[in-house]
Scaffold this motif. Structure first.
Motif, PDB file in Angstrom:
ATOM      1  N   CYS A  38       0.852  -1.186   0.000  1.00 44.49           N
ATOM      2  CA  CYS A  38       0.000   0.000   0.000  1.00 44.49           C
ATOM      3  C   CYS A  38       0.893   1.242   0.000  1.00 44.49           C
ATOM      4  CB  CYS A  38      -0.933   0.009   1.215  1.00 44.49           C
ATOM      5  SG  CYS A  38      -0.076  -0.195   2.790  1.00 44.49           S
ATOM      6  N   SER A  39       0.269   2.388  -0.213  1.00 44.91           N
ATOM      7  CA  SER A  39       1.048   3.622  -0.270  1.00 44.91           C
ATOM      8  C   SER A  39       0.172   4.810   0.065  1.00 44.91           C
ATOM      9  CB  SER A  39       1.661   3.797  -1.657  1.00 44.91           C
ATOM     10  OG  SER A  39       0.643   3.839  -2.643  1.00 44.91           O
ATOM     11  N   MET A  40       0.827   5.889   0.465  1.00 41.85           N
ATOM     12  CA  MET A  40       0.123   7.139   0.698  1.00 41.85           C
ATOM     13  C   MET A  40       1.055   8.302   0.374  1.00 41.85           C
ATOM     14  SD  MET A  40       0.016   7.330   4.884  1.00 41.85           S
ATOM     15  CE  MET A  40       1.525   7.431   5.874  1.00 41.85           C
ATOM     16  N   VAL A 100      -4.534   9.111   0.302  1.00 39.72           N
ATOM     17  CA  VAL A 100      -4.338   7.921  -0.526  1.00 39.72           C
ATOM     18  C   VAL A 100      -3.584   8.315  -1.795  1.00 39.72           C
ATOM     19  CG1 VAL A 100      -5.491   6.116  -1.854  1.00 39.72           C
ATOM     20  CG2 VAL A 100      -6.391   6.790   0.377  1.00 39.72           C
ATOM     21  N   THR A 153      -5.357   4.484   4.348  1.00 37.67           N
ATOM     22  CA  THR A 153      -5.662   3.629   3.193  1.00 37.67           C
ATOM     23  C   THR A 153      -6.728   2.576   3.460  1.00 37.67           C
ATOM     24  OG1 THR A 153      -3.960   1.985   3.733  1.00 37.67           O
ATOM     25  CG2 THR A 153      -3.271   3.894   2.431  1.00 37.67           C
ATOM     26  N   ASP A 202      -2.289   6.718  -5.487  1.00 40.35           N
ATOM     27  CA  ASP A 202      -2.281   5.637  -6.476  1.00 40.35           C
ATOM     28  C   ASP A 202      -0.877   5.543  -7.059  1.00 40.35           C
ATOM     29  OD1 ASP A 202      -2.971   3.650  -8.214  1.00 40.35           O
ATOM     30  OD2 ASP A 202      -4.129   4.929  -9.581  1.00 40.35           O
TER      31      ASP A 202
END
Length: 301
Positions: free
Chosen positions: A204-206, A226, A279, A228
């Motif tokens: 995941c990422s932010m 969030v 997220t 992408d």
């Protein structure tokens, strides 16, 4: 099934709320998978050298999630045959920011131009003695430039110099500590991407943003949203984790002049409370599944 039992080792002195949250979440998620874990602080009894041999009194555990950064204890535990998440070598490399950049150099990884600071053991030493070094920093990195202590987290020990006076002032602050100098990535001022990689794959990422500080850390007043992750960010994140042999990590990526990812730092014990909140991704659960796959050598769905 041969049931395994784990231990989550934490720092004996940390009182950070985020540091207390991490082991509890991991323990709960591992329990869902049928793995019991204890949480204990590192102590002087955790591991030592007795009669010339590395010795640990942690006899009842099949693996250890090592959430401390005590390099001596992690080295001793591995010498006694314990499987650590992350490994001693991975923690050792990531905990020292200069060693991280050295390990990633010559691997096709884009990073800010970086110059290691000179070791100084005398707090009364004059910086005038290294003026040639200062001139090289100015020529190679320009202004503004970044001065970082090699050990530190949550944005502490990171300074920016706009001119020679500020450079000298900050050099004096870090003079007797391991430190480095970096070119400022102006296109990423006050923003970066935090990427969690588990088992070699991006989880995941932010995006972290600050309107008041060149550092984007949430602990310093930044906010997160969030993000992408573009393919180039995903590719470099997984490559970094592979090079450093990390089971789990948080990678901070800057935004280059053309939007390309630039590796800023790698944290082997990245806190994930903020990431889960932003997220909605269950980081602790994903890490627990990876650990189970490793210790049982089987795929967990």
């Amino acid at each position: 099934m041969n049931y395994k039992k784990g231990l989550i080792l934490v720092n004996a002195f940390s009182k950070l709320k985020s540091a207390m949250h991490q082991p509890v979440r991991l323990k709960d998620e591992l329990k869902v998978l049928g793995i019991e874990c204890d949480i204990k602080p590192c102590s002087i009894e955790t591991a030592m050298i007795i009669s010339g041999s590395s010795t640990s009194f942690l006899k009842d555990y099949d693996f250890i999630i090592y959430l401390d950064k005590d390099k001596y204890t992690s080295a001793l535990l591995e010498k006694t045959g314990k499987r650590l998440f992350n490994s001693h070598e991975a923690i050792l490399t990531c905990d020292d920011k200069m060693m991280t950049h050295i390990a990633l150099s010559d691997k096709g990884i884009k990073m800010p131009d970086t110059i290691p600071g000179l070791l100084c053991y005398n707090k009364d030493a004059s910086l005038q003695e290294v003026m040639k070094r200062i001139e090289m920093i100015e020529q190679r990195l320009g202004y503004p430039c970044i001065i970082k202590e090699c050990y530190g987290s949550l944005g502490s020990g990171v300074f920016r110099a706009e001119n020679r006076d500020e450079l000298l002032l900050n050099m004096e602050k870090v003079k007797c500590k391991e430190h480095l100098f970096q070119k400022m990535i102006n296109s990423s001022e006050g923003k970066d991407a935090r990427v969690i990689v588990i088992g070699g794959k991006v989880a995941c990422s932010m995006k972290r943003i600050s309107d008041t500080d060149f550092r984007s850390n949430i602990e310093l007043g930044g906010r997160a949203e969030v993000f992408d992750l573009p393919p180039s960010f995903k590719e470099i994140s997984e490559k970094v984790a592979d090079i450093l042999k990390l089971d789990y990590c948080g990678i901070d990526l800057l935004f280059g002049e053309s939007g390309e990812p630039v590796v800023c730092e790698v944290n082997s014990n990245a806190f994930f409370g903020g990431m889960e909140s932003v997220t909605g991704f269950n980081v602790a659960g994903a890490y627990a599944r990876h650990i189970k796959e490793i210790i049982y050598e089987t795929k967990v769905c």
